[in-house]
Design an enzyme around this catalytic site. Structure first.
Site, PDB file in Angstrom:
ATOM      1  N   ASN A 207       0.843  -1.201   0.000  1.00  0.00           N
ATOM      2  CA  ASN A 207       0.000   0.000   0.000  1.00  0.00           C
ATOM      3  C   ASN A 207       0.878   1.250   0.000  1.00  0.00           C
ATOM      4  O   ASN A 207       2.103   1.157   0.019  1.00  0.00           O
ATOM      5  CB  ASN A 207      -0.967  -0.019   1.191  1.00  0.00           C
ATOM      6  N   ASP A 275      -4.184  -6.337   5.176  1.00  0.00           N
ATOM      7  CA  ASP A 275      -5.181  -7.176   5.846  1.00  0.00           C
ATOM      8  C   ASP A 275      -5.088  -8.637   5.395  1.00  0.00           C
ATOM      9  O   ASP A 275      -5.432  -9.532   6.149  1.00  0.00           O
ATOM     10  CB  ASP A 275      -6.587  -6.626   5.573  1.00  0.00           C
ATOM     11  N   LYS A 285       8.650 -17.594 -10.231  1.00  0.00           N
ATOM     12  CA  LYS A 285       7.908 -16.484 -10.839  1.00  0.00           C
ATOM     13  C   LYS A 285       6.752 -17.034 -11.683  1.00  0.00           C
ATOM     14  O   LYS A 285       6.957 -17.953 -12.494  1.00  0.00           O
ATOM     15  CB  LYS A 285       8.871 -15.667 -11.725  1.00  0.00           C
ATOM     16  N   PRO A 303      -2.604 -11.594  10.694  1.00  0.00           N
ATOM     17  CA  PRO A 303      -2.898 -11.322  12.111  1.00  0.00           C
ATOM     18  C   PRO A 303      -3.118  -9.832  12.317  1.00  0.00           C
ATOM     19  O   PRO A 303      -2.489  -9.009  11.635  1.00  0.00           O
ATOM     20  CB  PRO A 303      -1.620 -11.776  12.828  1.00  0.00           C
ATOM     21  N   ASP A 304      -4.017  -9.481  13.225  1.00  0.00           N
ATOM     22  CA  ASP A 304      -4.187  -8.079  13.612  1.00  0.00           C
ATOM     23  C   ASP A 304      -3.200  -7.823  14.754  1.00  0.00           C
ATOM     24  O   ASP A 304      -3.411  -8.263  15.881  1.00  0.00           O
ATOM     25  CB  ASP A 304      -5.631  -7.808  14.044  1.00  0.00           C
ATOM     26  N   ILE A 305      -2.113  -7.134  14.427  1.00  0.00           N
ATOM     27  CA  ILE A 305      -1.009  -6.974  15.387  1.00  0.00           C
ATOM     28  C   ILE A 305      -1.468  -6.136  16.578  1.00  0.00           C
ATOM     29  O   ILE A 305      -1.264  -6.490  17.737  1.00  0.00           O
ATOM     30  CB  ILE A 305       0.210  -6.337  14.683  1.00  0.00           C
ATOM     31  N   PHE A 323      -3.808   3.638  15.091  1.00  0.00           N
ATOM     32  CA  PHE A 323      -4.145   4.684  14.134  1.00  0.00           C
ATOM     33  C   PHE A 323      -5.276   4.162  13.256  1.00  0.00           C
ATOM     34  O   PHE A 323      -5.371   2.959  13.013  1.00  0.00           O
ATOM     35  CB  PHE A 323      -2.929   5.055  13.274  1.00  0.00           C
ATOM     36  N   LYS A 337     -13.594   1.084  16.469  1.00  0.00           N
ATOM     37  CA  LYS A 337     -12.280   0.415  16.417  1.00  0.00           C
ATOM     38  C   LYS A 337     -11.631   0.360  17.797  1.00  0.00           C
ATOM     39  O   LYS A 337     -11.002  -0.634  18.162  1.00  0.00           O
ATOM     40  CB  LYS A 337     -11.380   1.189  15.447  1.00  0.00           C
ATOM     41  N   LYS A 341     -10.601  -3.277  19.049  1.00  0.00           N
ATOM     42  CA  LYS A 341      -9.178  -3.630  19.126  1.00  0.00           C
ATOM     43  C   LYS A 341      -8.675  -3.681  20.565  1.00  0.00           C
ATOM     44  O   LYS A 341      -7.595  -4.177  20.823  1.00  0.00           O
ATOM     45  CB  LYS A 341      -8.348  -2.604  18.362  1.00  0.00           C
TER      46      LYS A 341
END
Ligand code: C5P
Length: 396
Positions: A207, A275, A285, A303-305, A323, A337, A341
């Protein structure tokens, strides 16, 4: 013991002075108080006296007070004078050297540093007279904390909300012990940048995160004396001096590095973690097909750290900050959130097209916690970082 003389001006934010006194006492800082006549309309001298454990000084011409401790001595006995809330009126008196009540007299008579936390309506703050007074006071060496932007008691919106008590405490501590940094001996763990999820040995999914905000936070934490571990995805930024850098590539690597870096006092998750990752990374390749068909990829959830660390049963950092980059309903999504979280603060920003946050140098954030929402004005990423670290230092 260090002590401050707190001058409480007459504004709706005066109620926050009570919390300020409580926090200062909790840090072992002595607090004597002066209340302006107007302040008594907002909080009672009895509440102030009960919290500070000291009598409240009110009128200039009070014989008993003068016999116990004259107003000149009162203004010089403390290590620091703090004006909170500092109303437009009080700032104007200070700027022109008026001394027609106890608060303004003490401020004129002192030889100690003065810190002011302004609080007023946004139009009063932007009025040229107030801005002239502020410029004069800054030239006179008066220190400022705040004001912040946000919704006001009067229903208007903008700059003029008094800084939060925890921010004022951090500013007071910085004044009282300039040599002693507020995060000395504390470990701050920060994630930053994007993650890169491989498709095959030469391709990846990622990203636009530049890592700038996370790196700025690392620098601000170093400036406050912290030991800093920066777990960073691939970015093209210089390593901030003094930071312990752990470079990583994928989300799974990032989680491993973060867990390996614990324990920490504060953990701040600014990374834009992918995600999903490609479920089966090709060992070679992937070749173009002769029939022109495109390969299809299937994904596995990463994983959601932040959530993993914030919900740890043991060894959870005392403060966990996330954030949230949102393109709509910024505050509502941030509040959801925060709960989902399990973190203490969500710093939310609007990254919709045209805001220039991704890769840019400035940021407009909303700081969302269980105690409410603070809307910060547009600031450089460095200034967001400085304010955030000062706030966290005050909360530790
Ligand atoms: O859910 P969302 O990605 O919007 O949450 C953003 C916050 O969660 C950021 O603080 C980000 O660093 C963190 N996060 C994380 N691990 C993920 C996804 C997000 O630590 N897999």
């Amino acid at each position: 013991m260090k002590s401050v003389l707190l001058i409480i001006g007459g504004g709706i934010a005066a109620y926050k002075a009570l919390e300020l006194i409580r926090l200062l006492k909790g840090k072992g800082i002595g607090v004597k108080t002066i209340m302006s006549k107007a302040a008594e309309e907002f909080v009672t001298p009895l509440s102030v006296a009960s919290l500070s454990g000291e009598k409240v000084h009110q009128a200039l011409f009070n014989l008993t007070d003068e016999l116990e401790m004259g107003h000149i001595e009162l203004s010089r006995a403390a290590d620091l004078l703090v004006v909170a809330p500092a109303t437009a009126d009080l700032l104007a008196k200070m700027a022109s050297g008026l001394a027609n009540d106890l608060a303004s007299t003490a401020l004129l008579a002192t030889d100690k540093p003065v810190l002011v936390a302004p609080a007023m309506n946004v139009r009063m703050w932007h009025h040229p007279a107030t801005q002239r007074n502020i410029a004069q006071l800054q030239a006179d060496g008066i220190r400022f904390v705040g004001p912040n932007a946000g919704e006001m008691a009067c229903g208007e919106f903008g700059l003029g909300r008094m800084a939060e008590p925890s921010e004022i405490v951090a500013a007071i501590e910085a004044q009282l012990a300039p040599g002693q940094k507020p995060l000395a001996g504390k470990h701050v763990l920060i994630t930053a940048g994007p993650t890169r999820e491989p498709i095959d040995p030469v391709r990846y999914i990622s990203n636009h995160s530049s890592g700038k905000q996370g790196y700025a936070i690392a620098e601000a934490a170093i400036a406050l004396g912290a030991q800093v571990t920066l777990v960073s995805g691939p970015v093209s930024l210089p390593i901030p001096p003094g930071v312990g850098l752990m470079p990583v590539t994928t989300a799974q690597d990032m989680l491993k590095a973060v867990e390996g870096a614990l324990p920490a006092d504060i953990a701040i998750f600014t990374a834009a973690v992918a995600d999903w990752r490609v479920a089966a990374v090709a060992g070679e390749k992937i070749k173009k097909q002769a029939d022109g068909s495109a390969p299809s990829l299937s994904f596995a959830e990463n994983p959601d750290i932040l959530r993993t660390i914030a919900t740890r049963k043991s060894g959870r950092p005392k403060l966990v900050v996330g954030f949230a980059a949102e393109t709509e309903k910024v505050i509502a999504h941030a509040q959801a959130k925060l709960a989902r979280k399990g973190c203490d603060i969500i710093v939310a920003n609007d990254v919709s097209a045209g805001k220039g946050v991704f890769g840019g140098d400035s940021n407009t954030v909303h700081v969302v916690s269980a105690s409410g929402v603070e809307d910060w004005p547009p600031l450089s990423k460095a200034e967001v970082a400085r304010r955030l670290m000062e706030k966290l230092a005050g909360m530790l």
